[in-house]
Structures are given as C-alpha cells and as structure tokens.
Design a protein around this motif. Structure first.
Motif, PDB file in Angstrom:
ATOM      1  N   TYR A  64      30.870   9.153  14.746  1.00 44.76           N
ATOM      2  CA  TYR A  64      31.650   8.971  15.916  1.00 44.76           C
ATOM      3  C   TYR A  64      32.244   7.477  15.928  1.00 44.76           C
ATOM      4  N   LEU A  65      33.693   7.946  16.301  1.00 42.01           N
ATOM      5  CA  LEU A  65      34.369   6.528  16.353  1.00 42.01           C
ATOM      6  C   LEU A  65      35.023   6.477  17.785  1.00 42.01           C
ATOM      7  N   PRO A  66      34.701   5.642  18.721  1.00 44.24           N
ATOM      8  CA  PRO A  66      35.093   5.789  20.106  1.00 44.24           C
ATOM      9  C   PRO A  66      36.363   4.989  20.005  1.00 44.24           C
ATOM     10  N   GLU A  67      36.594   4.085  18.978  1.00 42.74           N
ATOM     11  CA  GLU A  67      37.897   3.461  19.290  1.00 42.74           C
ATOM     12  C   GLU A  67      39.026   4.422  18.677  1.00 42.74           C
ATOM     13  N   LEU A  68      38.824   5.700  17.941  1.00 41.31           N
ATOM     14  CA  LEU A  68      39.867   6.478  17.554  1.00 41.31           C
ATOM     15  C   LEU A  68      39.489   7.703  18.421  1.00 41.31           C
ATOM     16  N   ASP A  69      39.896   7.483  19.738  1.00 40.39           N
ATOM     17  CA  ASP A  69      40.032   8.864  20.510  1.00 40.39           C
ATOM     18  C   ASP A  69      38.655   9.460  20.712  1.00 40.39           C
ATOM     19  N   HIS A  70      37.616   8.823  20.432  1.00 41.73           N
ATOM     20  CA  HIS A  70      36.270   9.189  20.611  1.00 41.73           C
ATOM     21  C   HIS A  70      36.041  10.366  19.600  1.00 41.73           C
ATOM     22  N   ILE A  71      36.627  10.253  18.478  1.00 44.18           N
ATOM     23  CA  ILE A  71      36.457  11.301  17.651  1.00 44.18           C
ATOM     24  C   ILE A  71      35.114  11.305  16.891  1.00 44.18           C
ATOM     25  N   ASN A  72      34.404  12.502  16.936  1.00 41.01           N
ATOM     26  CA  ASN A  72      33.025  12.731  15.973  1.00 41.01           C
ATOM     27  C   ASN A  72      33.536  13.487  14.879  1.00 41.01           C
ATOM     28  N   VAL A  73      33.564  12.677  13.678  1.00 45.90           N
ATOM     29  CA  VAL A  73      34.258  13.395  12.432  1.00 45.90           C
ATOM     30  C   VAL A  73      33.456  14.842  12.120  1.00 45.90           C
ATOM     31  N   GLU A  74      32.107  14.914  12.290  1.00 42.63           N
ATOM     32  CA  GLU A  74      31.624  16.087  12.031  1.00 42.63           C
ATOM     33  C   GLU A  74      31.550  17.137  12.812  1.00 42.63           C
ATOM     34  N   ASP A  75      32.365  16.909  13.815  1.00 41.84           N
ATOM     35  CA  ASP A  75      32.638  18.203  14.876  1.00 41.84           C
ATOM     36  C   ASP A  75      33.738  18.878  14.149  1.00 41.84           C
ATOM     37  N   HIS A  76      34.433  18.111  13.431  1.00 38.45           N
ATOM     38  CA  HIS A  76      35.807  18.821  12.788  1.00 38.45           C
ATOM     39  C   HIS A  76      35.628  18.997  11.205  1.00 38.45           C
ATOM     40  N   LEU A  77      34.909  18.327  10.547  1.00 36.25           N
ATOM     41  CA  LEU A  77      34.885  18.579   8.980  1.00 36.25           C
ATOM     42  C   LEU A  77      33.249  18.449   8.741  1.00 36.25           C
ATOM     43  N   SER A  78      32.890  19.450   7.833  1.00 32.91           N
ATOM     44  CA  SER A  78      31.653  19.317   7.197  1.00 32.91           C
ATOM     45  C   SER A  78      31.675  18.706   6.116  1.00 32.91           C
ATOM     46  N   LEU A  79      30.522  17.684   5.839  1.00 32.59           N
ATOM     47  CA  LEU A  79      30.302  16.985   4.614  1.00 32.59           C
ATOM     48  C   LEU A  79      29.178  17.468   3.737  1.00 32.59           C
ATOM     49  N   GLY A  80      29.493  17.421   2.591  1.00 28.09           N
ATOM     50  CA  GLY A  80      28.790  17.717   1.806  1.00 28.09           C
ATOM     51  C   GLY A  80      28.549  16.795   0.335  1.00 28.09           C
ATOM     52  N   ASP A  81      27.368  16.353   0.051  1.00 28.40           N
ATOM     53  CA  ASP A  81      27.327  15.328  -0.993  1.00 28.40           C
ATOM     54  C   ASP A  81      26.574  15.922  -2.392  1.00 28.40           C
ATOM     55  N   VAL A  82      27.419  16.065  -3.644  1.00 29.87           N
ATOM     56  CA  VAL A  82      27.245  16.724  -4.583  1.00 29.87           C
ATOM     57  C   VAL A  82      26.314  15.662  -5.628  1.00 29.87           C
ATOM     58  N   GLY A  83      26.134  14.622  -5.370  1.00 28.27           N
ATOM     59  CA  GLY A  83      25.321  13.822  -6.215  1.00 28.27           C
ATOM     60  C   GLY A  83      26.276  12.694  -7.109  1.00 28.27           C
ATOM     61  N   ASP A  84      25.732  12.601  -8.173  1.00 25.19           N
ATOM     62  CA  ASP A  84      26.318  11.564  -9.173  1.00 25.19           C
ATOM     63  C   ASP A  84      26.795  12.107 -10.615  1.00 25.19           C
ATOM     64  N   VAL A  85      27.833  11.674 -10.774  1.00 25.92           N
ATOM     65  CA  VAL A  85      28.282  11.966 -12.462  1.00 25.92           C
ATOM     66  C   VAL A  85      27.131  11.388 -13.320  1.00 25.92           C
ATOM     67  N   SER A  86      26.905  12.363 -14.222  1.00 28.05           N
ATOM     68  CA  SER A  86      25.907  11.910 -15.291  1.00 28.05           C
ATOM     69  C   SER A  86      26.562  11.080 -16.452  1.00 28.05           C
ATOM     70  N   ILE A  87      26.432   9.664 -16.298  1.00 26.10           N
ATOM     71  CA  ILE A  87      27.137   8.974 -17.283  1.00 26.10           C
ATOM     72  C   ILE A  87      26.272   8.565 -18.457  1.00 26.10           C
ATOM     73  N   VAL A  88      26.892   8.145 -19.401  1.00 23.33           N
ATOM     74  CA  VAL A  88      26.165   7.851 -20.650  1.00 23.33           C
ATOM     75  C   VAL A  88      26.305   6.224 -20.861  1.00 23.33           C
ATOM     76  N   PRO A  89      25.217   5.452 -20.504  1.00 19.43           N
ATOM     77  CA  PRO A  89      25.396   3.961 -20.773  1.00 19.43           C
ATOM     78  C   PRO A  89      26.093   3.549 -22.196  1.00 19.43           C
ATOM     79  N   HIS A  90      26.911   2.723 -22.099  1.00 19.09           N
ATOM     80  CA  HIS A  90      27.340   2.083 -23.516  1.00 19.09           C
ATOM     81  C   HIS A  90      28.320   3.290 -24.402  1.00 19.09           C
ATOM     82  N   ASP A  91      28.337   4.431 -23.752  1.00 16.16           N
ATOM     83  CA  ASP A  91      29.191   5.239 -24.331  1.00 16.16           C
ATOM     84  C   ASP A  91      30.489   5.606 -23.577  1.00 16.16           C
ATOM     85  N   VAL A  92      31.366   4.777 -23.732  1.00  9.54           N
ATOM     86  CA  VAL A  92      32.662   4.872 -22.810  1.00  9.54           C
ATOM     87  C   VAL A  92      33.392   6.026 -22.916  1.00  9.54           C
ATOM     88  N   PRO A  93      33.721   6.452 -24.137  1.00  5.37           N
ATOM     89  CA  PRO A  93      34.716   7.774 -24.194  1.00  5.37           C
ATOM     90  C   PRO A  93      33.972   8.926 -23.729  1.00  5.37           C
TER      91      PRO A  93
END
Length: 312
Positions: A64-93
């Motif tokens: 909720y952001l009262p300063e932006l016309d009292h918008i509550n973002v989750e009333d308009h957009l659903s949010l999903g978190d898919v987690g993290d990319v599986s990285i390989v330490p020290h293997d840049v490519p």
C-alpha cells in the motif's frame, strides 16, 4: 516453513511461492540472482547476499502506497516469487548461461519480471534472454557508472562490463540504451567514449538536476528508450543514489535522492516497462540494511506506475 523460498527466507513482499511449480499464474514474476563475480574495487564484496536480504527486509512491508493515490498494488497485480537462479560459484560462463536460460523461460511467460541482484553483471544475460524471445529492447540504465568496459582482467562478464556486452547484442537498439545518472571519477575516460561510439545516450546527474520538471524529463528519457523497439527494460544500480541514501551500496556521492529516483521510476512504470532489476546491494556493508529495505519501495513504485499507466 512451506511458505518460505528457502530456510527462513520469505517470498518478496508476501508474493506467492512459485518455487515448486512451472505454472506461473501471477501477473508479476520475482526472482533472485545471487551472483557476484570478480571484485573490481578493493575488497568491496557481498552483493551475492542481496536477494536473500532484500526478501527478508521486504517482510516488513505491505503493498500500500498512500502517497500514490492510495494504491494497494496487490489489489491490481498478483505477485509470484520463483526463487533464485542456480549459479555455479567461480564458473562465470556457466553461470551466465544459466541466468540467460532461466530469464528466457520467464520472459516467454509474458509476465512482468522483477530481478534481484547480485552484481550488475547479471543484467547482460537477463536482457540477452529477453532478446532470445525475438524482442527488440530499449534499456533505461540508472547508475553512477557506465559499466561498459570491454573486460576486467580478462573477465568479459564482470560487473564493470555488462553494457559493452549489450552494445554487442543484436536484439538491443544501442540508440535506445539510456545511461542515466552518470557521474563521478570512478568512471574511466574511455567509458564515455565507448558509449558514444556505440550510439548509446548519456544523461549525467547534472542533466537531471538542471531540469525544472523531473516528471516531464523522466518521460523524455522514456521516449528515447522506447524509440524503434518492442519493449523497454529498467535496470537500477543502487549507486545511482547518493551514498547518504544508499549505505549498503558502492560509495558514490553527488547522486540522486530517494525521492528523485522513485519519482523517475514511477513515471517509467506508467509509460510501460516489460520488467526491471535492482542490483549492487551489499548487506555486509549495511548494519541496518537500509539499502535492502529500499528495494521493496522501488519495486512497488514501478509496479504502481505499471497499474496507473493502464498496463495491468
């Protein structure tokens, strides 16, 4: 515990946990890239911890952001978190390939993407993944630095290099790549030359400060980024902010205030973005985690703009 992404780490801003499904049924897809490559300045390190700390900090906030016309973002957009990319330490490519493929799969969903870095090197494979879906991309790059060196001690994917790689990427229109907020002597003399040779646009901190109407100028920046492209992507390095507003980021003065940054990215969101990332948050440098906390507000301002612009 089942509601957490991993361990004690919750989804960003109370988002739906999508880590155990490929059914991306929310409007916004959030993901982390816990990657840090070569240190390019002394031993200033730790931004691979950014995604975890940003998520932990976000648990304090509603949408909720009262300063932006009292918008509550989750009333308009659903949010999903898919987690993290599986990285390989020290293997840049290998890690760059994994980020690119991970991002491409998310981009194919057509949802609004929010990436949490990690160092700025992750922006290249994220956008490369977008171009691999056939999109022509314009980029608004908010940063103190160009990050367009050819390499760092031979590493072509270091945090100081992503925009050189993007200059070379066929799906990026260089003339619609807007380096915004550039300032300070941690840039090298050749970096401005590289940007000019590539056809990219440079907007310095003084260009921004000299404007009488920041909202109007933000729209002018968007116009440049959106010319002759399919989509516009926003990437924010924490150090575009003055260090007074960014204790958990690289030490750069003469930067934007938090108000100035939020005002600009809200306007960008209103005009239409396909996604964003926020990078270079260093939890180890920040006792109160102020910079990690700020990311939640920045993401919400972009999403509020997305709603108010009629894109939701």
């Amino acid at each position: 515990m089942n509601s957490n992404i991993y361990g004690n780490t919750p989804p960003l801003l109370g988002a739906k946990n999508l880590t155990s499904t490929k059914d991306y049924d929310t409007d916004v897809l959030i993901y982390g890239v816990p990657w840090e490559g070569a240190c390019t300045w002394g031993d200033y390190t730790g931004c691979e911890l950014g995604p975890k700390q940003i998520r932990l900090s976000s648990a304090r906030y509603s949408t909720y952001l009262p300063e932006l016309d009292h918008i509550n973002v989750e009333d308009h957009l659903s949010l999903g978190d898919v987690g993290d990319v599986s990285i390989v330490p020290h293997d840049v490519p290998e890690t760059m390939n994994r980020i690119e493929e991970f991002a491409k799969n998310l981009w194919k969903s057509g949802k609004f993407l929010v990436g949490l870095g990690g160092d700025h090197g992750v922006t290249y494979p994220i956008i490369k993944g977008l171009t691999n879906t056939g999109k022509k991309v314009g980029i608004i790059h908010l940063d103190s630095h160009y990050d367009n060196m050819p390499h760092h001690d031979g590493d072509k994917f270091a945090r100081s290099t992503p925009f050189m790689r993007l200059y070379e990427t066929e799906g990026v229109r260089n003339e619609s790549l807007i380096h915004t907020g550039i300032k300070g002597p941690r840039n090298k003399p050749e970096t401005g030359k590289y940007a000019k040779e590539a056809g990219a646009v440079t907007i310095t901190i003084n260009d921004i400060r000299e404007q009488k109407d920041l909202k109007k100028y933000a729209n002018e920046i968007y116009e440049m980024a959106s010319k002759d492209v399919d989509v516009v992507y926003l990437t924010i390095c924490s150090d575009v902010l003055d260090f007074a507003f960014n204790p958990g980021g690289p030490v750069d003065g003469n930067g934007l205030t938090s108000y100035e940054l939020l005002t600009m990215i809200y306007e960008f969101g209103k005009r239409g973005l396909c996604g964003m990332d926020f990078v270079e948050v260093y939890p180890q440098q920040d006792f109160n985690q102020n910079s990690s906390h700020f990311v939640s507000t920045a993401v919400l301002y972009v999403l509020a703009g997305h709603v108010h612009g009629g894109h939701a």
